[in-house]
Motif scaffolding. Structure first.
Motif, PDB file in Angstrom:
ATOM      1  N   VAL A 207       0.845  -1.197   0.000  1.00  0.00           N
ATOM      2  CA  VAL A 207       0.000   0.000   0.000  1.00  0.00           C
ATOM      3  C   VAL A 207       0.880   1.247   0.000  1.00  0.00           C
ATOM      4  O   VAL A 207       1.905   1.291   0.674  1.00  0.00           O
ATOM      5  CB  VAL A 207      -0.923  -0.010   1.239  1.00  0.00           C
ATOM      6  N   GLU A 208       0.436   2.258  -0.749  1.00  0.00           N
ATOM      7  CA  GLU A 208       1.064   3.576  -0.670  1.00  0.00           C
ATOM      8  C   GLU A 208      -0.009   4.623  -0.419  1.00  0.00           C
ATOM      9  O   GLU A 208      -1.062   4.613  -1.057  1.00  0.00           O
ATOM     10  CB  GLU A 208       1.823   3.913  -1.955  1.00  0.00           C
ATOM     11  N   VAL A 209       0.309   5.506   0.517  1.00  0.00           N
ATOM     12  CA  VAL A 209      -0.612   6.568   0.905  1.00  0.00           C
ATOM     13  C   VAL A 209       0.071   7.904   0.661  1.00  0.00           C
ATOM     14  O   VAL A 209       1.250   8.078   0.980  1.00  0.00           O
ATOM     15  CB  VAL A 209      -1.013   6.428   2.389  1.00  0.00           C
ATOM     16  N   SER A 210      -0.675   8.838   0.101  1.00  0.00           N
ATOM     17  CA  SER A 210      -0.172  10.168  -0.205  1.00  0.00           C
ATOM     18  C   SER A 210      -0.801  11.176   0.759  1.00  0.00           C
ATOM     19  O   SER A 210      -2.001  11.111   1.032  1.00  0.00           O
ATOM     20  CB  SER A 210      -0.544  10.525  -1.645  1.00  0.00           C
ATOM     21  N   TYR A 211       0.025  12.090   1.251  1.00  0.00           N
ATOM     22  CA  TYR A 211      -0.423  13.133   2.172  1.00  0.00           C
ATOM     23  C   TYR A 211      -0.005  14.489   1.642  1.00  0.00           C
ATOM     24  O   TYR A 211       1.185  14.717   1.423  1.00  0.00           O
ATOM     25  CB  TYR A 211       0.268  13.001   3.534  1.00  0.00           C
ATOM     26  N   LEU A 212      -0.947  15.385   1.448  1.00  0.00           N
ATOM     27  CA  LEU A 212      -0.639  16.798   1.291  1.00  0.00           C
ATOM     28  C   LEU A 212      -0.810  17.386   2.688  1.00  0.00           C
ATOM     29  O   LEU A 212      -1.842  17.159   3.339  1.00  0.00           O
ATOM     30  CB  LEU A 212      -1.583  17.482   0.310  1.00  0.00           C
ATOM     31  N   ILE A 213       0.188  18.143   3.155  1.00  0.00           N
ATOM     32  CA  ILE A 213       0.203  18.609   4.540  1.00  0.00           C
ATOM     33  C   ILE A 213       0.438  20.110   4.565  1.00  0.00           C
ATOM     34  O   ILE A 213       1.338  20.624   3.891  1.00  0.00           O
ATOM     35  CB  ILE A 213       1.306  17.866   5.336  1.00  0.00           C
ATOM     36  N   SER A 214      -0.366  20.819   5.361  1.00  0.00           N
ATOM     37  CA  SER A 214      -0.336  22.285   5.370  1.00  0.00           C
ATOM     38  C   SER A 214       0.762  22.877   6.235  1.00  0.00           C
ATOM     39  O   SER A 214       1.021  24.075   6.148  1.00  0.00           O
ATOM     40  CB  SER A 214      -1.685  22.823   5.861  1.00  0.00           C
ATOM     41  N   GLN A 215       1.394  22.087   7.075  1.00  0.00           N
ATOM     42  CA  GLN A 215       2.399  22.584   8.023  1.00  0.00           C
ATOM     43  C   GLN A 215       3.666  21.754   7.891  1.00  0.00           C
ATOM     44  O   GLN A 215       3.591  20.545   7.654  1.00  0.00           O
ATOM     45  CB  GLN A 215       1.845  22.466   9.450  1.00  0.00           C
ATOM     46  N   PHE A 216       4.801  22.374   8.053  1.00  0.00           N
ATOM     47  CA  PHE A 216       6.046  21.620   8.027  1.00  0.00           C
ATOM     48  C   PHE A 216       6.093  20.674   9.220  1.00  0.00           C
ATOM     49  O   PHE A 216       5.602  21.001  10.304  1.00  0.00           O
ATOM     50  CB  PHE A 216       7.256  22.560   8.050  1.00  0.00           C
ATOM     51  N   TYR A 217       6.681  19.505   9.015  1.00  0.00           N
ATOM     52  CA  TYR A 217       6.838  18.551  10.105  1.00  0.00           C
ATOM     53  C   TYR A 217       7.709  19.186  11.185  1.00  0.00           C
ATOM     54  O   TYR A 217       8.787  19.706  10.907  1.00  0.00           O
ATOM     55  CB  TYR A 217       7.473  17.256   9.602  1.00  0.00           C
ATOM     56  N   THR A 218       7.210  19.171  12.404  1.00  0.00           N
ATOM     57  CA  THR A 218       7.900  19.769  13.546  1.00  0.00           C
ATOM     58  C   THR A 218       8.042  18.691  14.611  1.00  0.00           C
ATOM     59  O   THR A 218       7.080  18.405  15.329  1.00  0.00           O
ATOM     60  CB  THR A 218       7.103  20.981  14.076  1.00  0.00           C
ATOM     61  N   PRO A 219       9.216  18.046  14.706  1.00  0.00           N
ATOM     62  CA  PRO A 219       9.370  16.885  15.592  1.00  0.00           C
ATOM     63  C   PRO A 219       8.910  17.099  17.031  1.00  0.00           C
ATOM     64  O   PRO A 219       8.233  16.236  17.595  1.00  0.00           O
ATOM     65  CB  PRO A 219      10.868  16.584  15.521  1.00  0.00           C
ATOM     66  N   HIS A 220       9.227  18.257  17.630  1.00  0.00           N
ATOM     67  CA  HIS A 220       8.836  18.461  19.029  1.00  0.00           C
ATOM     68  C   HIS A 220       7.331  18.666  19.210  1.00  0.00           C
ATOM     69  O   HIS A 220       6.822  18.569  20.326  1.00  0.00           O
ATOM     70  CB  HIS A 220       9.631  19.613  19.661  1.00  0.00           C
ATOM     71  N   ALA A 221       6.601  18.930  18.130  1.00  0.00           N
ATOM     72  CA  ALA A 221       5.145  19.098  18.204  1.00  0.00           C
ATOM     73  C   ALA A 221       4.402  17.847  17.766  1.00  0.00           C
ATOM     74  O   ALA A 221       3.185  17.761  17.893  1.00  0.00           O
ATOM     75  CB  ALA A 221       4.707  20.278  17.342  1.00  0.00           C
ATOM     76  N   SER A 222       5.132  16.869  17.257  1.00  0.00           N
ATOM     77  CA  SER A 222       4.526  15.637  16.758  1.00  0.00           C
ATOM     78  C   SER A 222       4.158  14.724  17.923  1.00  0.00           C
ATOM     79  O   SER A 222       4.991  14.421  18.777  1.00  0.00           O
ATOM     80  CB  SER A 222       5.511  14.929  15.827  1.00  0.00           C
ATOM     81  N   THR A 223       2.906  14.293  17.943  1.00  0.00           N
ATOM     82  CA  THR A 223       2.438  13.451  19.037  1.00  0.00           C
ATOM     83  C   THR A 223       1.330  12.532  18.538  1.00  0.00           C
ATOM     84  O   THR A 223       1.053  12.476  17.343  1.00  0.00           O
ATOM     85  CB  THR A 223       1.985  14.327  20.241  1.00  0.00           C
ATOM     86  N   GLY A 224       0.699  11.845  19.462  1.00  0.00           N
ATOM     87  CA  GLY A 224      -0.369  10.946  19.058  1.00  0.00           C
ATOM     88  C   GLY A 224      -1.161  10.438  20.239  1.00  0.00           C
ATOM     89  O   GLY A 224      -0.872  10.760  21.394  1.00  0.00           O
ATOM     90  N   VAL A 225      -2.164   9.663  19.920  1.00  0.00           N
ATOM     91  CA  VAL A 225      -2.977   8.973  20.922  1.00  0.00           C
ATOM     92  C   VAL A 225      -3.084   7.514  20.500  1.00  0.00           C
ATOM     93  O   VAL A 225      -2.929   7.178  19.325  1.00  0.00           O
ATOM     94  CB  VAL A 225      -4.377   9.611  21.082  1.00  0.00           C
ATOM     95  N   ARG A 226      -3.347   6.657  21.447  1.00  0.00           N
ATOM     96  CA  ARG A 226      -3.336   5.214  21.219  1.00  0.00           C
ATOM     97  C   ARG A 226      -4.478   4.787  20.300  1.00  0.00           C
ATOM     98  O   ARG A 226      -5.619   5.190  20.462  1.00  0.00           O
ATOM     99  CB  ARG A 226      -3.436   4.485  22.552  1.00  0.00           C
ATOM    100  N   TYR A 227      -4.159   3.933  19.347  1.00  0.00           N
ATOM    101  CA  TYR A 227      -5.115   3.459  18.347  1.00  0.00           C
ATOM    102  C   TYR A 227      -6.283   2.705  18.976  1.00  0.00           C
ATOM    103  O   TYR A 227      -7.383   2.663  18.428  1.00  0.00           O
ATOM    104  CB  TYR A 227      -4.413   2.575  17.309  1.00  0.00           C
ATOM    105  N   ASN A 228      -6.061   2.095  20.134  1.00  0.00           N
ATOM    106  CA  ASN A 228      -7.110   1.288  20.778  1.00  0.00           C
ATOM    107  C   ASN A 228      -7.623   1.931  22.059  1.00  0.00           C
ATOM    108  O   ASN A 228      -8.135   1.242  22.944  1.00  0.00           O
ATOM    109  CB  ASN A 228      -6.592  -0.120  21.058  1.00  0.00           C
ATOM    110  N   ASP A 229      -7.539   3.250  22.138  1.00  0.00           N
ATOM    111  CA  ASP A 229      -8.003   3.963  23.322  1.00  0.00           C
ATOM    112  C   ASP A 229      -9.511   3.771  23.485  1.00  0.00           C
ATOM    113  O   ASP A 229     -10.278   4.016  22.555  1.00  0.00           O
ATOM    114  CB  ASP A 229      -7.673   5.457  23.177  1.00  0.00           C
TER     115      ASP A 229
END
Length: 180
Positions: A128-150
């Motif tokens: 599989v290949e997924v394409s993303y157009l993104i409005s903001q530059f990747y900023t490592p210290h701002a990159s976060t997430g939440v658990r997929y099975n929350d």
């Protein structure tokens, strides 16, 4: 192009309207004017691709924190995915609600994800290949997430993950119960 706003305000499903003739087809996948007419962002500073080898691979749920929040326009360019968005906007009446979309290379459907949403996906096919157009530059210290099975979201993923990063396995669970 056909634009359909979903029940999660700001999330749009964008469906191409190919012109088909004896040669094949021609399809517009982005139109600044049509996007702007729907009130959608039209400036994307990054175009990224993710490749997943095996069916059941899970990526996410990712987002960037203020002031680096981002809009994404996501499409599947090879294979098929189950694409998920989760509303994390603090004052939203649909906070913690989620939607899932099947995106395939054949249908060329896209999901427009506004700022304030977490995003994840699970592959429905191999290679599989997924394409993303993104409005903001990747900023490592701002990159976060939440658990997929929350349990705050109770997302109905198609499969148990067959591949997932250590980082995605270890995102924190929200302490806020899902609204009734």
């Amino acid at each position: 192009m056909r634009f359909t706003e979903t029940e999660l305000k700001g999330v749009w499903l964008i469906e191409p309207t190919p012109v088909i003739d004896s040669r094949g087809s021609f399809t517009r996948l982005f139109c600044e004017r049509e996007m702007a007419d729907c009130g959608l962002a039209t400036r994307f500073v990054q175009h990224s691709r993710a490749r997943s080898i095996s069916r059941g691979t899970l990526r996410g749920l990712h987002y960037q924190e203020e002031p680096y929040t981002e809009v994404k326009l996501v499409s599947c360019v090879r294979g098929a995915i189950f694409d998920v968005v989760v509303d994390l906007r603090p004052n939203s009446p649909t906070r913690f609600d989620w939607l899932g979309f099947e995106l395939t290379a054949e249908t060329m459907k896209q999901v427009y994800i506004p700022a304030g949403f977490a995003h994840g996906l699970q592959t429905l096919t191999n290679d599989v290949e997924v394409s993303y157009l993104i409005s903001q530059f990747y900023t490592p210290h701002a990159s976060t997430g939440v658990r997929y099975n929350d349990p705050a979201f109770s997302i109905n993923w198609p499969f148990m993950p067959t591949a997932i990063s250590e980082r995605d396995l270890n995102w924190p669970l929200l302490r806020t119960p899902k609204k009734c």
